[in-house]
Design a protein around this motif. Structure first.
Motif, PDB file in Angstrom:
ATOM      1  N   LEU A   1       0.832  -1.202   0.000  1.00 12.54           N
ATOM      2  CA  LEU A   1       0.000   0.000   0.000  1.00 12.54           C
ATOM      3  C   LEU A   1       0.867   1.252   0.000  1.00 12.54           C
ATOM      4  N   ALA A   2       1.933   1.250   0.780  1.00 10.26           N
ATOM      5  CA  ALA A   2       2.836   2.404   0.781  1.00 10.26           C
ATOM      6  C   ALA A   2       3.392   2.649  -0.607  1.00 10.26           C
ATOM      7  N   GLU A   3       3.776   1.593  -1.310  1.00 13.70           N
ATOM      8  CA  GLU A   3       4.307   1.736  -2.669  1.00 13.70           C
ATOM      9  C   GLU A   3       3.253   2.274  -3.626  1.00 13.70           C
ATOM     10  N   GLU A   4       2.020   1.791  -3.490  1.00 16.96           N
ATOM     11  CA  GLU A   4       0.961   2.267  -4.378  1.00 16.96           C
ATOM     12  C   GLU A   4       0.670   3.751  -4.147  1.00 16.96           C
ATOM     13  N   MET A   5       0.655   4.171  -2.894  1.00 17.96           N
ATOM     14  CA  MET A   5       0.413   5.585  -2.597  1.00 17.96           C
ATOM     15  C   MET A   5       1.552   6.455  -3.105  1.00 17.96           C
ATOM     16  N   GLU A   6       2.779   5.975  -2.992  1.00 17.36           N
ATOM     17  CA  GLU A   6       3.930   6.721  -3.521  1.00 17.36           C
ATOM     18  C   GLU A   6       3.829   6.861  -5.035  1.00 17.36           C
ATOM     19  N   ARG A   7       3.393   5.798  -5.688  1.00 17.95           N
ATOM     20  CA  ARG A   7       3.238   5.850  -7.142  1.00 17.95           C
ATOM     21  C   ARG A   7       2.167   6.855  -7.545  1.00 17.95           C
ATOM     22  N   ARG A   8       1.073   6.890  -6.790  1.00 18.40           N
ATOM     23  CA  ARG A   8      -0.018   7.805  -7.131  1.00 18.40           C
ATOM     24  C   ARG A   8       0.398   9.274  -6.949  1.00 18.40           C
ATOM     25  N   VAL A   9       1.228   9.539  -5.962  1.00 20.90           N
ATOM     26  CA  VAL A   9       1.721  10.911  -5.802  1.00 20.90           C
ATOM     27  C   VAL A   9       2.474  11.338  -7.055  1.00 20.90           C
ATOM     28  N   ILE A  10       3.295  10.447  -7.577  1.00 27.21           N
ATOM     29  CA  ILE A  10       4.066  10.761  -8.781  1.00 27.21           C
ATOM     30  C   ILE A  10       3.124  11.015  -9.959  1.00 27.21           C
ATOM     31  N   GLU A  11       2.106  10.171 -10.112  1.00 23.38           N
ATOM     32  CA  GLU A  11       1.162  10.342 -11.217  1.00 23.38           C
ATOM     33  C   GLU A  11       0.423  11.674 -11.099  1.00 23.38           C
ATOM     34  N   LEU A  12      -0.015  12.010  -9.902  1.00 26.13           N
ATOM     35  CA  LEU A  12      -0.703  13.287  -9.703  1.00 26.13           C
ATOM     36  C   LEU A  12       0.219  14.460  -9.985  1.00 26.13           C
ATOM     37  N   ARG A  13       1.465  14.355  -9.549  1.00 24.60           N
ATOM     38  CA  ARG A  13       2.416  15.447  -9.765  1.00 24.60           C
ATOM     39  C   ARG A  13       2.619  15.691 -11.259  1.00 24.60           C
ATOM     40  N   HIS A  14       2.673  14.622 -12.029  1.00 25.20           N
ATOM     41  CA  HIS A  14       2.876  14.778 -13.464  1.00 25.20           C
ATOM     42  C   HIS A  14       1.603  15.264 -14.157  1.00 25.20           C
ATOM     43  N   LEU A  15       0.440  14.966 -13.599  1.00 24.30           N
ATOM     44  CA  LEU A  15      -0.798  15.527 -14.144  1.00 24.30           C
ATOM     45  C   LEU A  15      -0.792  17.053 -14.054  1.00 24.30           C
ATOM     46  N   ASP A  16      -0.123  17.588 -13.036  1.00 23.00           N
ATOM     47  CA  ASP A  16      -0.059  19.042 -12.875  1.00 23.00           C
ATOM     48  C   ASP A  16       0.658  19.709 -14.050  1.00 23.00           C
ATOM     49  N   ASP A  17       1.429  18.948 -14.811  1.00 23.34           N
ATOM     50  CA  ASP A  17       2.094  19.514 -15.983  1.00 23.34           C
ATOM     51  C   ASP A  17       1.098  19.917 -17.053  1.00 23.34           C
ATOM     52  N   THR A  18      -0.032  19.229 -17.102  1.00 18.69           N
ATOM     53  CA  THR A  18      -0.957  19.424 -18.208  1.00 18.69           C
ATOM     54  C   THR A  18      -2.361  19.845 -17.792  1.00 18.69           C
ATOM     55  N   ILE A  19      -2.627  19.908 -16.493  1.00 18.40           N
ATOM     56  CA  ILE A  19      -3.956  20.270 -16.002  1.00 18.40           C
ATOM     57  C   ILE A  19      -3.838  21.462 -15.068  1.00 18.40           C
ATOM     58  N   GLY A  20      -4.717  22.444 -15.238  1.00 17.00           N
ATOM     59  CA  GLY A  20      -4.710  23.613 -14.369  1.00 17.00           C
ATOM     60  C   GLY A  20      -5.177  23.293 -12.961  1.00 17.00           C
ATOM     61  N   GLY A  21      -4.832  24.166 -12.020  1.00 17.92           N
ATOM     62  CA  GLY A  21      -5.189  23.948 -10.631  1.00 17.92           C
ATOM     63  C   GLY A  21      -6.676  23.841 -10.385  1.00 17.92           C
ATOM     64  N   GLY A  22      -7.473  24.556 -11.168  1.00 15.04           N
ATOM     65  CA  GLY A  22      -8.916  24.501 -10.990  1.00 15.04           C
ATOM     66  C   GLY A  22      -9.486  23.114 -11.218  1.00 15.04           C
ATOM     67  N   ASP A  23      -8.853  22.345 -12.117  1.00 10.85           N
ATOM     68  CA  ASP A  23      -9.314  20.990 -12.403  1.00 10.85           C
ATOM     69  C   ASP A  23      -8.661  19.951 -11.497  1.00 10.85           C
TER      70      ASP A  23
END
Length: 375
Positions: free
Chosen positions: A96-118
Motif C-alpha cells: 500500500l505504501a508503494e501504491e500511494m507513492e506511485r499515485r503521488v508521482i502520477e498526480l504530480r505529473h498531471l499538474d504539468d498538463t492540467i490547471g489547478g482549478g481541475d
C-alpha cells in the motif's frame, strides 16, 4: 477533431438540436454552443453530461487534447487506495505504501498538463485520505515514515494547485501542515520544499521581503538536500529577492543556482519531485528575475529559447512564460512584439483552468496598455 466538435457530432448523430440537448443536460443553449465551438473551456462535468444525455461512452467524447482531464476524471470517480484499505481494515504494509507513492508521482505529473482549478479536488481528496490513514491505521515505524512522506508530498502538491486555483489561504494552511508531516518523517529536504513553495506564493501575492526570509530559511533548514533539490530551493530565494527588488541578492542566488545545479551527479539520487527542473527551467527563472530587476532585454532570449522546447500539452507553462516574454518586450519598448506574445499566451490559456494564469495575463495586459498610453 477538437473535443467540442466531438460533442457536437455526437449530439447531431443522436438527432438532437441544441435546444433539445439543453433540456436534457440543464445547461443553456448558448452555453452548449460555446462548449461545442470551443469558445468555452470544456470540463469533465460537461463531457459526463453529454455522455449521460446521449448514452455515449466517455471515451468516445474525449479527444486527445483532453487526455489528462480524462485521467483526472477517472481519479475523481474511483476510490483512493487509502479509502479501499480503510474499508478493509487491514494493517498497512509495503504494497500500500508503494501504491500511494506511485499515485503521488502520477498526480504530480498531471499538474504539468492540467490547471489547478481541475486538479484541486482530486489532490485534496487524495491528501485527506492519506492523512486519515496515517491518523487511524496501524503500521510499523518504517511504513509510517513512508506514509508521512506521502502526506508531505501530497500537501506540497495540494498547496501548489490550491495557489494556482487562487485559494491562497488554503494553500498556506496546507503547506504548513505538510511541513509537520515532512518533519515527522525526517525528510528535511521535503520540509524545505514545502516552505519554499509557500515563499513562492508570498512573493507573488504577499510580502516579498517575508518571502525572501522564508526562502532563505528553507534553504538553511534543508540540510542534506541533493544538488537539484538545493538548486530548486535557491531558485525560490532568487525569485523572492527579485520581487523584493534586492538586485545583489538576486544575482547571488542565481549564481548559486547555476553552481549547485552543475554539481549534480548521476550517482547521487534525487527526489522525484525535482524531475521538472532542468537547464531550460533555470533559464526561465533567471529571465523572470532579470525582468524584475530591470534587465528585460537580457531576459527575453532566455525565456523564448526555453518556451520553444516545450511540449504542446504543457499549455499552462507555455502561456505563463509567454506572458514574461510579453513583459520583457514591453519593458524594452517593443510594444507590438509584446502584444503579439501576449496574444499567443492568451490563446494557449484557453484550454487551461488556472486562476494564476488568468491573473497574470490580465496584469501584463494592463501594463502594456499603460505603457501604450504613456508613449
Amino acid at each position: 477533431m477538437g473535443s467540442g466538435e466531438r460533442l457536437r457530432q455526437a449530439r447531431e448523430n443522436a438527432g438532437l438540436s441544441l435546444a433539445a440537448m439543453a433540456q436534457r443536460t440543464h445547461y443553456s443553449k448558448p452555453y452548449l454552443s460555446q462548449l461545442e465551438t470551443g469558445r468555452r473551456t470544456l470540463q469533465p462535468e460537461h463531457v459526463t453530461a453529454y455522455s449521460r444525455a446521449l448514452g455515449v461512452p466517455l471515451a468516445v467524447l474525449y479527444g486527445p487534447s483532453l487526455e489528462p482531464l480524462r485521467v483526472a476524471h477517472e481519479w475523481l470517480v474511483a476510490d483512493t487506495p487509502a479509502q479501499v484499505h480503510a474499508a478493509a481494515g487491514r494493517r498497512v504494509g509495503v504494497s500500500l505504501a508503494e501504491e500511494m507513492e506511485r499515485r503521488v508521482i502520477e498526480l504530480r505529473h498531471l499538474d504539468d498538463t492540467i490547471g489547478g482549478g481541475d486538479l484541486y479536488p482530486i489532490v485534496e481528496r487524495e491528501l485527506a485520505a492519506a492523512e486519515d490513514l496515517v491518523a487511524h491505521a496501524s503500521y510499523a515505524e518504517p511504513i509510517g515514515r513512508r506514509l508521512l512522506t506521502v502526506v508531505g508530498e501530497l500537501a506540497q502538491l495540494a498547496g501548489w494547485v490550491s495557489s494556482d486555483a487562487g485559494r491562497y489561504a488554503e494553500a498556506e494552511y496546507t503547506y504548513l501542515n505538510g511541513v509537520s508531516a515532512a518533519q515527522d518523517a525526517g525528510d528535511r529536504a521535503l520540509a524545505g520544499q514545502l516552505l519554499s513553495s509557500l515563499s513562492y506564493q508570498l512573493a507573488n501575492v504577499g510580502n516579498p521581503a517575508d518571502a525572501a526570509l522564508l526562502a532563505r530559511s528553507a534553504v538553511k533548514g534543508a540540510t542534506g538536500a541533493s544538488p537539484k533539490a538545493h538548486a530548486l530551493l535557491l531558485e525560490r530565494v532568487a525569485w523572492a529577492s527579485a520581487k523584493a527588488r534586492d538586485d545583489d541578492a538576486t544575482r547571488r542566488a542565481l549564481d548559486d543556482v547555476d553552481d549547485t545545479y552543475e554539481s549534480r551527479s548521476d550517482s547521487a539520487p534525487e527526489p522525484e519531485w525535482t524531475y521538472w527542473l532542468d537547464r531550460s527551467e533555470i533559464d526561465v527563472m533567471a529571465g523572470r528575475c532579470l525582468i524584475e530587476i530591470g534587465q528585460p532585454a537580457r531576459a527575453e532570449p532566455l525565456i523564448s529559447a526555453a518556451v520553444a522546447g516545450y511540449a504542446p500539452d504543457h499549455a499552462r507553462e507555455k502561456a505563463l512564460y509567454r506572458t514574461w516574454i510579453a513583459e520583457a518586450w514591453a519593458k524594452s519598448g517593443e510594444l507590438d512584439a509584446a502584444r503579439a506574445a501576449l496574444a499567443t499566451a492568451r490563446k494557449d490559456a484557453t484550454a487551461v483552468n488556472s486562476m494564476r494564469l488568468q491573473v497574470r495575463i490580465a496584469a501584463v495586459e494592463t501594463m502594456i496598455e499603460r505603457l501604450t498610453v504613456s508613449r
